[in-house]
Design a protein around this motif. Structure first.
Motif, PDB file in Angstrom:
ATOM      1  N   PHE A  34       0.834  -1.210   0.000  1.00 19.92           N
ATOM      2  CA  PHE A  34       0.000   0.000   0.000  1.00 19.92           C
ATOM      3  C   PHE A  34       0.864   1.254   0.000  1.00 19.92           C
ATOM      4  CE2 PHE A  34      -3.783  -2.467   1.150  1.00 19.92           C
ATOM      5  CZ  PHE A  34      -4.754  -1.785   0.433  1.00 19.92           C
ATOM      6  N   ALA A  67      -7.373   4.267  -3.033  1.00 21.69           N
ATOM      7  CA  ALA A  67      -6.349   3.467  -2.357  1.00 21.69           C
ATOM      8  C   ALA A  67      -6.211   3.858  -0.891  1.00 21.69           C
ATOM      9  CB  ALA A  67      -5.009   3.624  -3.081  1.00 21.69           C
ATOM     10  N   ILE A  71      -7.442   1.503   2.924  1.00 24.70           N
ATOM     11  CA  ILE A  71      -6.636   1.114   4.078  1.00 24.70           C
ATOM     12  C   ILE A  71      -6.862   2.035   5.275  1.00 24.70           C
ATOM     13  CG2 ILE A  71      -4.533   2.352   3.450  1.00 24.70           C
ATOM     14  CD1 ILE A  71      -3.192  -0.548   4.217  1.00 24.70           C
TER      15      ILE A  71
END
Length: 108
Positions: A34, A67, A71
Motif C-alpha cells: 500500500f 487506495a 486502508i
C-alpha cells in the motif's frame, strides 16, 4: 482550515476491519505494498499537476482517494478528493500528508 485537514490521519475501525478479515501477518505484509502504491500515485499526481495535465492529475487523485480509503487513511483520502475535484490549492501539502499517513499506518 479545509475539511480534509479536520480528518484523522488513520481510521482505526477500518484498520481493525482489515486485520479481522485478513489477519495481522497478512495486513503487515500488505502495508508495504500500500505504501509503495500510494507513493507512486502521489508522485504521478505531482508530475501531472506540475505539467499542467489536469485530466491525468484528477485521475491520479481519484486513484489515490480510493487506495487511501481502502486502508483507512482518511486525511489522505479527503485531500485526494479535493484534488480530484480540481481544488488544488493544497496540492503542495500532498507529500507531507502522505508521510504523516504512512507513519500512522506503519504504527498500526
Amino acid at each position: 482550515m479545509s475539511e480534509w485537514q479536520d480528518q484523522p490521519e488513520l481510521d482505526m475501525a477500518a484498520v481493525s476491519t482489515l486485520v479481522a478479515a485478513v489477519g495481522k501477518p497478512v495486513f503487515d505484509d500488505m502495508k508495504g505494498q500500500f505504501v509503495a502504491d500510494l507513493s507512486r500515485l502521489v508522485e504521478t499526481y505531482g508530475t501531472a499537476h506540475s505539467g499542467g495535465d489536469d485530466g491525468e492529475a484528477r485521475a491520479m487523485a481519484h486513484a489515490l482517494k480510493g487506495a487511501a480509503s481502502n486502508i483507512g487513511l482518511k486525511r489522505l483520502a479527503a485531500l485526494a478528493a479535493e484534488l480530484e475535484r480540481g481544488n488544488d490549492q493544497h496540492a503542495a501539502e500532498l507529500t507531507a500528508v502522505l508521510e504523516g499517513s504512512v507513519r500512522q499506518l506503519e504504527a498500526a
